[in-house]
Design an enzyme around this catalytic site. Structure first.
Site, short mmCIF file in Angstrom:
data_model
loop_
_atom_site.label_atom_id
_atom_site.label_comp_id
_atom_site.label_asym_id
_atom_site.label_seq_id
_atom_site.Cartn_x
_atom_site.Cartn_y
_atom_site.Cartn_z
N ASP A 174 -53.08 28.34 15.60
CA ASP A 174 -52.56 29.06 16.77
C ASP A 174 -51.41 28.26 17.40
O ASP A 174 -50.42 28.83 17.86
CB ASP A 174 -53.69 29.26 17.79
CG ASP A 174 -53.53 30.51 18.63
OD1 ASP A 174 -52.45 31.12 18.57
OD2 ASP A 174 -54.47 30.88 19.36
N HIS A 221 -61.69 31.83 24.06
CA HIS A 221 -60.37 31.47 23.50
C HIS A 221 -59.33 31.86 24.57
O HIS A 221 -58.92 33.00 24.65
CB HIS A 221 -60.16 32.24 22.19
CG HIS A 221 -58.86 32.02 21.50
ND1 HIS A 221 -58.74 31.30 20.32
CD2 HIS A 221 -57.60 32.42 21.79
CE1 HIS A 221 -57.49 31.29 19.92
NE2 HIS A 221 -56.77 31.97 20.79
N CYS A 275 -48.90 33.74 20.28
CA CYS A 275 -48.87 34.67 19.15
C CYS A 275 -47.49 35.32 19.10
O CYS A 275 -47.05 35.93 20.08
CB CYS A 275 -49.95 35.73 19.31
SG CYS A 275 -49.91 36.94 18.00
N ASN A 315 -51.97 27.83 24.19
CA ASN A 315 -53.42 27.85 24.38
C ASN A 315 -53.78 26.83 25.44
O ASN A 315 -52.99 25.93 25.76
CB ASN A 315 -54.12 27.41 23.09
CG ASN A 315 -54.03 28.44 21.99
OD1 ASN A 315 -52.96 28.70 21.45
ND2 ASN A 315 -55.16 29.03 21.66
P1 HMG Z 1 -48.24 44.58 5.72
O1 HMG Z 1 -46.75 44.41 5.60
O2 HMG Z 1 -48.75 45.82 6.38
O3 HMG Z 1 -48.97 44.44 4.29
O4 HMG Z 1 -48.80 43.30 6.46
P2 HMG Z 1 -48.97 45.35 3.03
O5 HMG Z 1 -50.38 45.40 2.56
O6 HMG Z 1 -48.23 46.64 3.27
O7 HMG Z 1 -48.12 44.48 1.95
C1 HMG Z 1 -46.73 44.25 2.10
C2 HMG Z 1 -46.36 42.97 1.37
O8 HMG Z 1 -47.01 41.86 1.99
C3 HMG Z 1 -46.79 42.97 -0.11
O9 HMG Z 1 -45.85 42.18 -0.81
C4 HMG Z 1 -48.10 42.22 -0.05
O10 HMG Z 1 -48.44 41.58 -1.28
C5 HMG Z 1 -47.81 41.16 1.01
P3 HMG Z 1 -44.61 42.82 -1.63
O11 HMG Z 1 -45.25 43.77 -2.60
O12 HMG Z 1 -43.78 43.53 -0.58
O13 HMG Z 1 -43.93 41.64 -2.22
N1 HMG Z 1 -49.04 40.71 1.66
C6 HMG Z 1 -49.37 39.41 1.81
N2 HMG Z 1 -48.73 38.28 1.47
C7 HMG Z 1 -49.36 37.09 1.77
N3 HMG Z 1 -50.57 37.05 2.39
C8 HMG Z 1 -51.24 38.15 2.74
C9 HMG Z 1 -50.61 39.40 2.44
N4 HMG Z 1 -50.99 40.68 2.66
C10 HMG Z 1 -50.03 41.46 2.17
N5 HMG Z 1 -52.43 38.08 3.34
C11 HMG Z 1 -50.46 41.72 7.18
C12 HMG Z 1 -50.16 43.17 6.82
C13 HMG Z 1 -51.83 41.67 7.82
C14 HMG Z 1 -50.44 40.86 5.95
C15 HMG Z 1 -49.36 41.26 8.18
O14 HMG Z 1 -49.31 42.14 9.24
C16 HMG Z 1 -49.58 39.86 8.67
O15 HMG Z 1 -49.50 38.89 7.92
N6 HMG Z 1 -49.84 39.70 9.99
C17 HMG Z 1 -50.11 38.37 10.50
C18 HMG Z 1 -50.22 38.40 11.95
C19 HMG Z 1 -50.62 37.06 12.47
O16 HMG Z 1 -50.89 36.12 11.72
N7 HMG Z 1 -50.67 36.96 13.81
C20 HMG Z 1 -51.06 35.77 14.46
C21 HMG Z 1 -52.51 35.46 14.34
S1 HMG Z 1 -53.56 36.41 15.41
C22 HMG Z 1 -53.56 35.51 16.89
O17 HMG Z 1 -52.78 34.63 17.07
C23 HMG Z 1 -54.60 35.84 17.93
C24 HMG Z 1 -55.74 34.81 17.98
O18 HMG Z 1 -55.24 33.52 18.23
C25 HMG Z 1 -56.72 35.18 19.09
C26 HMG Z 1 -56.05 35.44 20.44
O19 HMG Z 1 -55.31 34.58 20.95
O20 HMG Z 1 -56.29 36.53 20.97
C27 HMG Z 1 -56.53 34.79 16.66
MG MG Z 2 -54.74 32.72 20.19
#
Ligand code: HMG
Ligand code: MG
Length: 299
Positions: free
Chosen positions: A13, A206, A239, A248
Site C-alpha cells: 500500500d 485499515h 491508492c 496510511n
Molecule cells: P483488466 O484490464 O480489466 O483485465 O484489469 P483483463 O482481464 O481485461 O485483462 C487485460 C490485460 O491485463 C490482459 O493482458 C491480461 O492478461 C492482463 P493483454 O492480453 O492485454 O496483454 N492482466 C494481468 N496482468 C498481470 N496481472 C494480473 C492481470 N490480470 C489481467 N493480475 C485488473 C483488471 C484487476 C487486473 C486491474 O484492474 C488491476 O490490476 N487493478 C489493480 C488495482 C490495484 O492494485 N489497486 C490498488 C490496490 S487496492 C487498495 O489499495 C485498497 C486497500 O489498500 C484497502 C483500502 O485502503 O481500502 C487494499
Molecule cells: Mg489501503
C-alpha cells in the site's frame, strides 16, 4: 498486557502510490529490513496488472527473495484474479489478500468490475489457495466513504464482511481508503458488526490518515475489541485509483501510542524509525510520520 497484531503494508500500500518506482531489489531490501523490525506479518507486493500499478511490477521477485529470509515473519500479497493467482503460486508465500469495494464506482475504477463480479473472481482463487494451504485475507475498501459516491452505509460493509467470512477468508480488513472516517462512524460500524455476531478477532482496521483521524479511529476500534491493525511505515501510501487517498496510518505513530498505553506488538520501534528514514531516501521525499520526524522522547 494485551497483544496487538500489526500488519505492515508499507511495501505494498505504501509504495503503490509513489511516483518514484522502486525496483524489486530495493523492495526486497525493504522487506528484509521490515522483517528485522519484528513484524509478524508483512504485505510485500501485489499481483496486479503492471499497466494499472507499475509500482508493483516484479512482486514475484520480491516474493522469491522474501522466501529466502530466515525469519518467522508471515508474508502476504494482493491477488485480484486467477491470472494474479497463477503468478503468486510461482513462489507462494503464506497468504493471499483479496480486495473488494463497498461502492460500485470505486470497484469499477480500481479493478474494472462490479462488486458482485469481484466476489465471483475470488471463488477460484480461494479454491486454489485452500488446495495449496495458503491463508486468505479479504480487504474491503471505501468502507466509510467513497471518493465518487460519498458516505457509505455501514450495512454494506456488514453484508460484504459476512460474504467474505462465509467464503472462508480468515480475516477481513476494513479499509478507510480515503481517510474520511471519524470515531463516531467507526463505533457505529463495530456496534453493528457485533450485533450481527461478527467476531472481532476476524476483523482488522485499515485506516488511511488523510484527515488526521486514523489514530482516533484505532482508539475507537480498540474500545470495540479489535486487536489487528494495518499500517504503513513512515505513513507511506495511498491508492492511485482513489483521488485524495494519501498515506496510511504511520506504523511508528501507531506503535508509539500502543506501547505507551501498555499494549505489546513485538515490534522494535527504534528499528522501525531507522527503516522509515531509509525508505524516505529511496522514495525521495519526506514522509508523513510524526514520530520519525520528532524522534522518541527520552524517558
Ligand atoms: P483488466 O484490464 O480489466 O483485465 O484489469 P483483463 O482481464 O481485461 O485483462 C487485460 C490485460 O491485463 C490482459 O493482458 C491480461 O492478461 C492482463 P493483454 O492480453 O492485454 O496483454 N492482466 C494481468 N496482468 C498481470 N496481472 C494480473 C492481470 N490480470 C489481467 N493480475 C485488473 C483488471 C484487476 C487486473 C486491474 O484492474 C488491476 O490490476 N487493478 C489493480 C488495482 C490495484 O492494485 N489497486 C490498488 C490496490 S487496492 C487498495 O489499495 C485498497 C486497500 O489498500 C484497502 C483500502 O485502503 O481500502 C487494499
Ligand atoms: Mg489501503
Amino acid at each position: 498486557m494485551k497483544k496487538i497484531e500489526i500488519i505492515e503494508v508499507g511495501a505494498r500500500d505504501g509504495l503503490q502510490n509513489e511516483s518514484r518506482i522502486l525496483p524489486a531489489s530495493t523492495r526486497s531490501q525493504f522487506v528484509k529490513k521490515l522483517s528485522q523490525c519484528g513484524f509478524k506479518r508483512i504485505e510485500i507486493g501485489a499481483f496486479v496488472s503492471p499497466k494499472w500499478i507499475p509500482q508493483m511490477e516484479g512482486s514475484l521477485q520480491v516474493q522469491k527473495n522474501a522466501l529466502k529470509l530466515k525469519t518467522k515473519t508471515q508474508f502476504s500479497a494482493l491477488v485480484p484474479n486467477e491470472r494474479g493467482m497463477q503468478d503468486f503460486l510461482k513462489a507462494p508465500v503464506h497468504e493471499v489478500a483479496l480486495f473488494a469495494a463497498c461502492s460500485e464506482s470505486f470497484s469499477k475504477k480500481n479493478i474494472n468490475c462490479s462488486i458482485e463480479e469481484s466476489f465471483e473472481r475470488f471463488k477460484p482463487i480461494i479454491k486454489e489457495a485452500k488446495k495449496n494451504k495458503i491463508k486468505v485475507r479479504g480487504y474491503l475498501s471505501t468502507v466509510y466513504g467513497c471518493p465518487f459516491e460519498g458516505t457509505i452505509n455501514a450495512r454494506v460493509a456488514l453484508k460484504l464482511t459476512k460474504k467474505f467470512l462465509k467464503m472462508g477468508v480468515h480475516e477481513v480488513s476494513l479499509g478507510d481508503t480515503i481517510g474520511v472516517a471519524t470515531p463516531k462512524q467507526v463505533s457505529h460500524l463495530f456496534k453493528l458488526m457485533k450485533k450481527n455476531n461478527i467476531p472481532m478477532k476476524k476483523i482488522a482496521g485499515h485506516f488511511h490518515d488523510t484527515r488526521g483521524t486514523a489514530l482516533a479511529n484505532v482508539l475507537e476500534s480498540l474500545n470495540h475489541g479489535v486487536t489487528k491493525f494495518d499500517s504503513s511505515i513512515g505513513g507511506l501510501g495511498g491508492c492511485p485509483y482513489a483521488p485524495g487517498a494519501s498515506g496510511n496510518l504511520a506504523t511508528e505513530d501507531l506503535i508509539y501510542m500502543l506501547h505507551g498505553m501498555g499494549y505489546t506488538t513485538g515490534v522494535d520501534l527504534k528499528k522501525v524509525i531507522q527503516t522509515a528514514l531509509w525508505i524516505q531516501k529511496e522514495v525521495g521525499h519526506p514522509l508523513m510520520s510524526r514520530l520519525s520526524t520528532a524522534g522518541i522522547p527520552k524517558n
